[in-house]
Scaffold this active site. Structure first.
Site, PDB file in Angstrom:
ATOM      1  N   GLY A   9      -9.244 113.401 -22.020  1.00  0.00           N
ATOM      2  CA  GLY A   9      -8.496 113.206 -20.775  1.00  0.00           C
ATOM      3  C   GLY A   9      -8.778 111.809 -20.256  1.00  0.00           C
ATOM      4  O   GLY A   9      -9.921 111.492 -19.911  1.00  0.00           O
ATOM      5  N   ALA A  10      -7.732 110.971 -20.255  1.00  0.00           N
ATOM      6  CA  ALA A  10      -7.922 109.571 -19.837  1.00  0.00           C
ATOM      7  C   ALA A  10      -7.270 109.310 -18.477  1.00  0.00           C
ATOM      8  O   ALA A  10      -6.786 108.223 -18.214  1.00  0.00           O
ATOM      9  CB  ALA A  10      -7.365 108.628 -20.899  1.00  0.00           C
ATOM     10  N   GLY A  14     -11.399 110.726 -16.290  1.00  0.00           N
ATOM     11  CA  GLY A  14     -11.836 110.326 -17.631  1.00  0.00           C
ATOM     12  C   GLY A  14     -12.013 108.821 -17.737  1.00  0.00           C
ATOM     13  O   GLY A  14     -13.000 108.324 -18.293  1.00  0.00           O
ATOM     14  N   ARG A  82      -5.511 119.778  -8.535  1.00  0.00           N
ATOM     15  CA  ARG A  82      -4.745 120.534  -7.535  1.00  0.00           C
ATOM     16  C   ARG A  82      -3.970 119.595  -6.613  1.00  0.00           C
ATOM     17  O   ARG A  82      -4.271 118.400  -6.519  1.00  0.00           O
ATOM     18  CB  ARG A  82      -5.658 121.456  -6.737  1.00  0.00           C
ATOM     19  CG  ARG A  82      -6.821 120.782  -6.065  1.00  0.00           C
ATOM     20  CD  ARG A  82      -7.749 121.837  -5.534  1.00  0.00           C
ATOM     21  NE  ARG A  82      -9.036 121.276  -5.216  1.00  0.00           N
ATOM     22  CZ  ARG A  82      -9.774 121.653  -4.180  1.00  0.00           C
ATOM     23  NH1 ARG A  82      -9.333 122.600  -3.366  1.00  0.00           N
ATOM     24  NH2 ARG A  82     -10.941 121.115  -3.961  1.00  0.00           N
ATOM     25  N   ARG A  88      -8.857 125.455  -6.173  1.00  0.00           N
ATOM     26  CA  ARG A  88      -9.123 125.163  -7.587  1.00  0.00           C
ATOM     27  C   ARG A  88      -8.691 126.341  -8.459  1.00  0.00           C
ATOM     28  O   ARG A  88      -8.212 126.163  -9.571  1.00  0.00           O
ATOM     29  CB  ARG A  88     -10.615 124.885  -7.796  1.00  0.00           C
ATOM     30  CG  ARG A  88     -11.118 123.625  -7.088  1.00  0.00           C
ATOM     31  CD  ARG A  88     -12.599 123.430  -7.346  1.00  0.00           C
ATOM     32  NE  ARG A  88     -13.169 122.306  -6.603  1.00  0.00           N
ATOM     33  CZ  ARG A  88     -13.664 122.381  -5.370  1.00  0.00           C
ATOM     34  NH1 ARG A  88     -13.643 123.521  -4.723  1.00  0.00           N
ATOM     35  NH2 ARG A  88     -14.182 121.317  -4.787  1.00  0.00           N
ATOM     36  N   ASN A  95      -4.566 125.368 -16.679  1.00  0.00           N
ATOM     37  CA  ASN A  95      -5.672 124.659 -17.322  1.00  0.00           C
ATOM     38  C   ASN A  95      -6.352 125.462 -18.427  1.00  0.00           C
ATOM     39  O   ASN A  95      -6.944 124.879 -19.334  1.00  0.00           O
ATOM     40  CB  ASN A  95      -6.682 124.186 -16.268  1.00  0.00           C
ATOM     41  CG  ASN A  95      -6.141 122.983 -15.506  1.00  0.00           C
ATOM     42  OD1 ASN A  95      -5.120 122.412 -15.883  1.00  0.00           O
ATOM     43  ND2 ASN A  95      -6.810 122.587 -14.443  1.00  0.00           N
ATOM     44  N   ASN A 120     -11.105 122.021 -13.651  1.00  0.00           N
ATOM     45  CA  ASN A 120     -11.128 123.139 -12.699  1.00  0.00           C
ATOM     46  C   ASN A 120     -10.155 124.242 -13.099  1.00  0.00           C
ATOM     47  O   ASN A 120      -9.172 123.971 -13.775  1.00  0.00           O
ATOM     48  CB  ASN A 120     -10.735 122.626 -11.311  1.00  0.00           C
ATOM     49  CG  ASN A 120     -11.928 122.064 -10.567  1.00  0.00           C
ATOM     50  OD1 ASN A 120     -12.984 122.666 -10.563  1.00  0.00           O
ATOM     51  ND2 ASN A 120     -11.752 120.900  -9.947  1.00  0.00           N
ATOM     52  N   ARG A 151     -22.134 115.530  -1.897  1.00  0.00           N
ATOM     53  CA  ARG A 151     -21.339 115.560  -0.659  1.00  0.00           C
ATOM     54  C   ARG A 151     -22.220 115.998   0.510  1.00  0.00           C
ATOM     55  O   ARG A 151     -22.183 115.402   1.589  1.00  0.00           O
ATOM     56  CB  ARG A 151     -20.153 116.521  -0.835  1.00  0.00           C
ATOM     57  CG  ARG A 151     -19.103 115.941  -1.752  1.00  0.00           C
ATOM     58  CD  ARG A 151     -17.874 116.813  -1.898  1.00  0.00           C
ATOM     59  NE  ARG A 151     -16.863 116.073  -2.647  1.00  0.00           N
ATOM     60  CZ  ARG A 151     -16.083 116.579  -3.588  1.00  0.00           C
ATOM     61  NH1 ARG A 151     -16.164 117.860  -3.900  1.00  0.00           N
ATOM     62  NH2 ARG A 151     -15.207 115.830  -4.216  1.00  0.00           N
ATOM     63  N   HIS A 175     -18.192 126.517  -8.086  1.00  0.00           N
ATOM     64  CA  HIS A 175     -17.624 125.287  -7.507  1.00  0.00           C
ATOM     65  C   HIS A 175     -16.341 125.663  -6.774  1.00  0.00           C
ATOM     66  O   HIS A 175     -15.243 125.472  -7.270  1.00  0.00           O
ATOM     67  CB  HIS A 175     -17.340 124.308  -8.654  1.00  0.00           C
ATOM     68  CG  HIS A 175     -16.850 122.962  -8.195  1.00  0.00           C
ATOM     69  ND1 HIS A 175     -17.440 122.237  -7.196  1.00  0.00           N
ATOM     70  CD2 HIS A 175     -15.811 122.204  -8.635  1.00  0.00           C
ATOM     71  CE1 HIS A 175     -16.801 121.092  -7.044  1.00  0.00           C
ATOM     72  NE2 HIS A 175     -15.796 121.060  -7.891  1.00  0.00           N
TER      73      HIS A 175
HETATM   74  C1  2OP Z   1     -13.810 118.086  -6.484  1.00  0.00           C
HETATM   75  O1  2OP Z   1     -14.490 118.933  -5.896  1.00  0.00           O
HETATM   76  C2  2OP Z   1     -12.292 117.603  -8.394  1.00  0.00           C
HETATM   77  O2  2OP Z   1     -13.426 119.666  -8.195  1.00  0.00           O
HETATM   78  C3  2OP Z   1     -13.482 118.314  -7.921  1.00  0.00           C
HETATM   79  O3  2OP Z   1     -13.444 117.048  -5.938  1.00  0.00           O
END
Ligand code: 2OP
Length: 309
Positions: A9-10, A14, A82, A88, A95, A120, A151, A175
């Site tokens: 995945g570029a 990526g 998304r 997600r 996906n 995701n 975060r 996640h």
């Molecule tokens: C995010 O939490 C893309 O799942 C990733 O930002």
């Protein structure tokens, strides 16, 4: 000898991982995408930064998996991100088809690699890759916890007006909306944040952390975060390539640890040259343990949708 790392995945994620890894200089990189010209163009551009940044890493862009042969690590970023308003989990049907095909090709050419998953819904995609690859669980690991804790650390540092480096954060679980922040074990230079901030403030910061990915999706409008996710992946790659045996929060397949069996969720793991070398079990309170189990069940529901059999 440099390690060989392939990135599938570029896109923005990526490409940014490729750039960050080329800057490290310890690996030769293969960037794969189905879009003709995209990985080739990005690879050439990154390669041409080598003389300036002092990196001799080779970086090849390709539309075929042949060039990925015998990679030590393969990072999977393929799939769609998304859009504003989506969770997600809404990405699972699209996906899963992409990640299934990608994993088959990864295994065909690099049967001994360590897979780092980014696509995701993260935990479900890890489970799919484990199922398709038939790798031992030590060699399939998901990037999520480092990002979520980063975060949390960022918002706490902003609130306390201190260095992000002094904050050691603790987030477990999937996640997604059910991730579990543990303020009791989140510290500033060893001091629990529960002694530094009132509960309401911590709750607000946790809430912003949980919705942290969505906040960026809403701002960008097209695509999702990639700077912090790529930084998180590189920390995992560092731990593996340099055999650091670093304790990092990652998505790992649990087989009874934390009272959870048969599903991927975010927990602290020891990452080294063999991938996940240990799952670190931390003593949780009954409330924390219940929240983690709830998060694991949310992942399991999504896994069940995929009917892996
Ligand atoms: C995010 O939490 C893309 O799942 C990733 O930002």
């Amino acid at each position: 000898m440099r390690s060989k790392i392939s990135i599938i995945g570029a896109g923005m994620t990526g490409g940014t991982i490729a750039q960050r890894l080329a800057e490290k200089g310890y690996a030769d990189i293969v960037l794969v995408d189905i879009i003709e010209g995209l990985p080739q163009g990005k690879a050439l551009d990154i390669l041409q930064s080598g003389p300036v940044i002092g990196s001799d890493s080779s970086i090849v862009g390709t539309n075929s998996y042949k060039e990925t042969a015998d990679s030590n690590i393969v990072i999977i970023t393929s799939g769609v991100p998304r859009k504003p308003g989506m969770s997600r989990d809404d990405l699972v049907y699209t996906n899963m088809e992409i990640v299934k095909g990608v994993t088959e090709n990864v295994v065909k050419y690099s049967p001994n690699c360590i897979i780092i998953m980014l696509t995701n819904p993260l935990d479900a995609m890890c489970q799919l890759a484990l199922h398709v690859s038939k790798f031992p669980r030590s060699r399939v690991v998901g990037q999520s916890g480092i990002l979520d804790t980063a975060r949390f650390r960022t918002f706490l540092a902003m609130e306390l007006n201190i260095s992000v480096e002094d904050i050691s954060a603790f987030i477990l679980g999937g996640h997604g909306d059910t991730m579990v922040a543990i303020p009791r074990l989140t510290t500033v230079a060893g001091i629990p944040i529960t002694e530094l901030l009132p509960k309401e403030k911590i709750d607000r910061i946790v809430e912003r952390t949980v919705k942290g990915g969505g906040e960026i999706v809403s701002l960008l409008k097209t695509g999702s975060a990639y700077y912090a996710p790529s930084a998180a992946v590189v920390q995992m790659v560092d731990a593996i390539v340099l055999d650091k045996k670093k304790i990092l929060p990652c998505a790992a397949y649990l087989d009874g640890e934390y009272g959870i069996k048969g599903v991927f969720v975010g927990v602290p793991v020891k990452l080294g040259k063999n991938g996940i070398e240990q799952i670190i079990e931390v003593k949780l309170t009954p409330e924390e343990s219940a929240a983690l189990k709830k998060s694991a069940e949310a992942v399991r529901e999504l896994v069940n949708i995929m009917k892996l059999g």
